[in-house]
Scaffold this motif. Structure first.
Motif, PDB file in Angstrom:
ATOM      1  N   LEU A 139      -0.260 -32.930  34.822  1.00 45.40           N
ATOM      2  CA  LEU A 139      -0.891 -33.904  35.699  1.00 45.40           C
ATOM      3  C   LEU A 139       0.035 -34.294  36.847  1.00 45.40           C
ATOM      4  CD1 LEU A 139      -3.234 -35.940  36.278  1.00 45.40           C
ATOM      5  CD2 LEU A 139      -1.944 -37.582  34.887  1.00 45.40           C
ATOM      6  N   VAL A 140      -0.494 -34.255  38.063  1.00 46.27           N
ATOM      7  CA  VAL A 140       0.186 -34.825  39.224  1.00 46.27           C
ATOM      8  C   VAL A 140      -0.804 -35.779  39.871  1.00 46.27           C
ATOM      9  CG1 VAL A 140       1.282 -34.404  41.449  1.00 46.27           C
ATOM     10  CG2 VAL A 140       1.606 -32.769  39.578  1.00 46.27           C
ATOM     11  N   GLY A 141      -0.533 -37.060  39.733  1.00 48.91           N
ATOM     12  CA  GLY A 141      -1.406 -38.071  40.317  1.00 48.91           C
ATOM     13  C   GLY A 141      -0.808 -38.606  41.605  1.00 48.91           C
ATOM     14  N   ALA A 142      -1.677 -38.952  42.544  1.00 49.58           N
ATOM     15  CA  ALA A 142      -1.226 -39.536  43.814  1.00 49.58           C
ATOM     16  C   ALA A 142      -1.835 -40.920  43.951  1.00 49.58           C
ATOM     17  CB  ALA A 142      -1.643 -38.656  44.993  1.00 49.58           C
ATOM     18  N   THR A 143      -1.035 -41.874  44.375  1.00 50.66           N
ATOM     19  CA  THR A 143      -1.525 -43.229  44.539  1.00 50.66           C
ATOM     20  C   THR A 143      -0.783 -43.940  45.663  1.00 50.66           C
ATOM     21  OG1 THR A 143      -1.835 -45.376  43.443  1.00 50.66           O
ATOM     22  CG2 THR A 143       0.062 -44.071  42.760  1.00 50.66           C
ATOM     23  N   THR A 144      -1.510 -44.802  46.358  1.00 47.47           N
ATOM     24  CA  THR A 144      -0.886 -45.678  47.355  1.00 47.47           C
ATOM     25  C   THR A 144      -0.615 -47.051  46.765  1.00 47.47           C
ATOM     26  OG1 THR A 144      -3.093 -46.305  48.138  1.00 47.47           O
ATOM     27  CG2 THR A 144      -1.995 -44.503  49.302  1.00 47.47           C
ATOM     28  N   GLU A 145      -1.052 -47.280  45.516  1.00 48.10           N
ATOM     29  CA  GLU A 145      -0.870 -48.561  44.850  1.00 48.10           C
ATOM     30  C   GLU A 145       0.311 -48.508  43.897  1.00 48.10           C
ATOM     31  OE1 GLU A 145      -2.711 -51.299  45.431  1.00 48.10           O
ATOM     32  OE2 GLU A 145      -3.880 -50.227  46.939  1.00 48.10           O
ATOM     33  N   ASN A 146       0.911 -49.655  43.643  1.00 48.66           N
ATOM     34  CA  ASN A 146       2.044 -49.732  42.731  1.00 48.66           C
ATOM     35  C   ASN A 146       1.608 -49.287  41.342  1.00 48.66           C
ATOM     36  OD1 ASN A 146       4.115 -50.560  40.973  1.00 48.66           O
ATOM     37  ND2 ASN A 146       4.710 -52.216  42.336  1.00 48.66           N
ATOM     38  N   PRO A 147       2.166 -48.183  40.812  1.00 50.50           N
ATOM     39  CA  PRO A 147       1.745 -47.680  39.492  1.00 50.50           C
ATOM     40  C   PRO A 147       1.925 -48.709  38.378  1.00 50.50           C
ATOM     41  CG  PRO A 147       3.076 -46.053  40.641  1.00 50.50           C
ATOM     42  CD  PRO A 147       3.196 -47.325  41.427  1.00 50.50           C
ATOM     43  N   PHE A 149       1.117 -51.690  38.325  1.00 50.63           N
ATOM     44  CA  PHE A 149      -0.074 -52.516  38.217  1.00 50.63           C
ATOM     45  C   PHE A 149      -1.343 -51.681  38.093  1.00 50.63           C
ATOM     46  CE2 PHE A 149       2.692 -55.078  41.244  1.00 50.63           C
ATOM     47  CZ  PHE A 149       3.256 -55.817  40.221  1.00 50.63           C
ATOM     48  N   ALA A 150      -1.338 -50.483  38.682  1.00 51.40           N
ATOM     49  CA  ALA A 150      -2.579 -49.724  38.835  1.00 51.40           C
ATOM     50  C   ALA A 150      -2.829 -48.715  37.722  1.00 51.40           C
ATOM     51  CB  ALA A 150      -2.576 -48.991  40.184  1.00 51.40           C
ATOM     52  N   LEU A 151      -1.799 -48.333  36.969  1.00 52.78           N
ATOM     53  CA  LEU A 151      -1.962 -47.269  35.976  1.00 52.78           C
ATOM     54  C   LEU A 151      -1.665 -47.761  34.564  1.00 52.78           C
ATOM     55  CD1 LEU A 151      -0.368 -44.215  37.828  1.00 52.78           C
ATOM     56  CD2 LEU A 151      -2.756 -44.902  37.734  1.00 52.78           C
ATOM     57  N   ASN A 152      -2.300 -47.126  33.598  1.00 50.27           N
ATOM     58  CA  ASN A 152      -2.079 -47.469  32.197  1.00 50.27           C
ATOM     59  C   ASN A 152      -0.642 -47.190  31.783  1.00 50.27           C
ATOM     60  OD1 ASN A 152      -4.754 -47.987  32.146  1.00 50.27           O
ATOM     61  ND2 ASN A 152      -5.327 -46.304  30.783  1.00 50.27           N
ATOM     62  N   ALA A 153      -0.147 -48.012  30.896  1.00 50.69           N
ATOM     63  CA  ALA A 153       1.207 -47.803  30.378  1.00 50.69           C
ATOM     64  C   ALA A 153       1.314 -46.460  29.669  1.00 50.69           C
ATOM     65  CB  ALA A 153       1.580 -48.940  29.428  1.00 50.69           C
ATOM     66  N   ALA A 154       0.228 -46.037  29.000  1.00 51.96           N
ATOM     67  CA  ALA A 154       0.253 -44.767  28.267  1.00 51.96           C
ATOM     68  C   ALA A 154       0.439 -43.581  29.213  1.00 51.96           C
ATOM     69  CB  ALA A 154      -1.037 -44.612  27.469  1.00 51.96           C
ATOM     70  N   VAL A 155      -0.244 -43.625  30.367  1.00 46.31           N
ATOM     71  CA  VAL A 155      -0.081 -42.550  31.355  1.00 46.31           C
ATOM     72  C   VAL A 155       1.320 -42.583  31.944  1.00 46.31           C
ATOM     73  CG1 VAL A 155      -0.861 -41.699  33.606  1.00 46.31           C
ATOM     74  CG2 VAL A 155      -2.538 -42.465  31.911  1.00 46.31           C
ATOM     75  N   LEU A 156       1.794 -43.786  32.269  1.00 42.39           N
ATOM     76  CA  LEU A 156       3.133 -43.916  32.862  1.00 42.39           C
ATOM     77  C   LEU A 156       4.223 -43.440  31.910  1.00 42.39           C
ATOM     78  CD1 LEU A 156       2.886 -47.365  34.700  1.00 42.39           C
ATOM     79  CD2 LEU A 156       2.906 -45.084  35.710  1.00 42.39           C
ATOM     80  N   SER A 157       4.015 -43.608  30.603  1.00 44.43           N
ATOM     81  CA  SER A 157       5.035 -43.201  29.636  1.00 44.43           C
ATOM     82  C   SER A 157       5.135 -41.680  29.520  1.00 44.43           C
ATOM     83  CB  SER A 157       4.730 -43.796  28.262  1.00 44.43           C
ATOM     84  OG  SER A 157       3.578 -43.200  27.691  1.00 44.43           O
ATOM     85  N   ARG A 158       4.114 -40.990  29.994  1.00 43.84           N
ATOM     86  CA  ARG A 158       4.093 -39.525  29.893  1.00 43.84           C
ATOM     87  C   ARG A 158       4.307 -38.836  31.235  1.00 43.84           C
ATOM     88  NH1 ARG A 158       1.034 -41.926  26.226  1.00 43.84           N
ATOM     89  NH2 ARG A 158       0.708 -41.015  24.147  1.00 43.84           N
ATOM     90  N   ALA A 159       4.535 -39.625  32.273  1.00 46.56           N
ATOM     91  CA  ALA A 159       4.729 -39.049  33.609  1.00 46.56           C
ATOM     92  C   ALA A 159       5.880 -39.751  34.311  1.00 46.56           C
ATOM     93  CB  ALA A 159       3.452 -39.184  34.432  1.00 46.56           C
ATOM     94  N   GLN A 160       6.570 -39.022  35.165  1.00 49.13           N
ATOM     95  CA  GLN A 160       7.649 -39.617  35.952  1.00 49.13           C
ATOM     96  C   GLN A 160       7.090 -40.068  37.294  1.00 49.13           C
ATOM     97  OE1 GLN A 160      11.183 -37.254  36.279  1.00 49.13           O
ATOM     98  NE2 GLN A 160      12.125 -38.567  37.816  1.00 49.13           N
TER      99      GLN A 160
END
Length: 435
Positions: A139-147, A149-160
């Protein structure tokens, strides 16, 4: 046939947007993100080690998030699949995951690029997890929002999370040079106009190329000045989201500039927020909070200034009322600072919470009935106005609670006088208790 092919290719190139024609073909051509792509950067190190993991690319628009994702797929020989969280739903995700599974069984991996990933809800974000864990997708996600606040902790724990930066002046100059080389002609702008064009793009490479394409189409005999160009082009709107990361970053910058007694920086951030479309009433409320939190009794007039500025804005409206708020900004920045009341309040709340329902000492309780008088309510109370110096020195804390020292005025502004008063009463209290 060769002539026809050559003509067709030239026509196709002419109709492709400049931003598409200049899209980098390899990572080394990406502008402005050397901190990520260089040999010592996280992406450079991952590729060198052959261990690319899932990523969240966080940055403003037009800095290369999509391009980097596409080139990472090329570098790692993965199938590049792109979806947008704006236009995709659960059914679309299922199709993507099923195709990735089939591809994996055939021995091919998938780099799934999700643009605007923060727009997916929690359940949709959670759907990525099993496929990330079993290697079906990278997975490569792109966002203009602060991750955060905007992303689940579970996703953040599996991605840099990798932070992309807005393009600086040198990067914009390089981009303009590449554009001129691609078009085969220089932009019809003098140096000041050229600089203004870059300012208009505001760190967004895609916006810069779109502006360049507009300017290059103009038929002019001599290079345009900044003023002449400004009449032909509209300035790009400042990047600002009143409910997003920029909102919190800029109000933090304003608050800390005022706390740091820098009126020029404070006025700059105040202006930046107004230019971005911030509600002046929000700024009035926050300025009043700053007066209470960071100035307090070091200058009791500060809160009055803010409330009057707020009232002036309500009466005058924009843009005249914003001047009253600007005056409050300058006053707060130059006022003496103290958070002694704030610290005292927080400490008192902590003690109040820990002491539970401890009652006041009986001598400071009223006794409106004979029963209350019989059990000691009001017994021994000393009326301060009748005491020497108008101060009895009695205890007003619950019995058994050691007297704290919450409020410690600073030696600045009006609190210097309050400190003298507090020290004076402390000496009298000690004298009364000894007596």
């Amino acid at each position: 046939m060769d002539l026809f092919d050559s003509s067709s290719q030239a026509e196709e190139k002419a109709h492709r947007p400049l931003a598409d024609r200049l899209r980098p073909q390899k990572l080394s051509e990406v502008i402005g993100q050397d901190h990520l792509l260089g040999p010592d950067g996280p992406l450079g190190a991952m590729l060198a080690a052959g261990s690319l993991g899932s990523l969240i690319l966080w940055g403003p628009p037009g800095v290369g998030k999509t391009t980097i994702a596409r080139l990472l797929a090329d570098e790692t020989d993965l199938e590049f699949v792109q979806i947008s969280a704006i236009f995709s739903g659960v059914a679309d995700l299922k199709k993507v995951f099923e195709a990735a599974k089939l591809r994996r069984r055939a021995g091919h991996g998938t780099l799934l690029f999700v643009d605007e990933i923060h727009r997916f809800n929690k359940a949709q974000q959670d759907s990525f997890l099993p496929h990330m864990e079993d290697g079906t997708i990278l997975l490569v996600g792109a966002t203009t929002e602060n991750p955060s606040f905007a992303l689940n902790a579970a996703v953040l724990s599996r991605a840099q999370v990798l932070v992309l930066e807005r393009l600086e002046v040198d990067s914009m100059k390089l981009l303009a040079t590449r554009a001129e080389e691609e078009m085969g002609r220089d932009l019809p702008l003098d140096p000041d106009a050229r600089q203004q064009l870059m300012d208009m793009a505001d760190g967004d490479g895609r916006a810069m190329l779109n502006l360049i394409e507009q300017v290059a189409a103009w038929k002019v005999d001599t290079p345009l000045t900044a003023e002449q160009m400004g009449k032909r082009l509209m300035r790009r709107a400042t990047q600002y989201d009143k409910s997003g990361d920029q909102h919190y970053n800029l109000i933090s910058a304003l608050h800390k500039s005022i706390r740091g007694s820098d009126p020029d920086a404070a006025m700059y951030w105040f202006a930046r927020m107004l230019e971005g479309g911030e509600d002046p009433r929000y700024l009035a409320r926050r300025l009043t909070r700053m007066a209470v939190e960071d100035i307090a009794l070091a200058d009791p007039q500060a809160m009055t200034i803010c409330l009057h500025a707020w009232e002036a804005y309500e009466r005058l409206g924009s843009p005249e009322g914003e001047l009253a708020l600007a005056e409050a900004v300058a006053y707060l920045a130059l006022a003496p600072k103290s958070n002694a009341s704030y610290v005292a309040y927080k400490t008192a709340r902590k003690l109040a919470k820990s002491t539970g329902s401890a009652p006041p000492p009986k001598h400071i309780l009223n006794a409106p009935t004979s029963l209350m008088e019989d059990i000691g309510y009001g017994a021994g109370y000393q009326y301060d106005h009748d005491a020497e110096d108008g101060f009895s020195g009695q205890n007003y804390f619950p019995d058994g609670v050691e007297r704290p020292d919450f409020y410690q005025p600073v030696e600045r502004g009006f609190e210097r006088d309050l400190k003298k008063r507090k020290d004076y009463f402390a000496k009298l209290r000690a004298k009364r208790q000894c007596g």
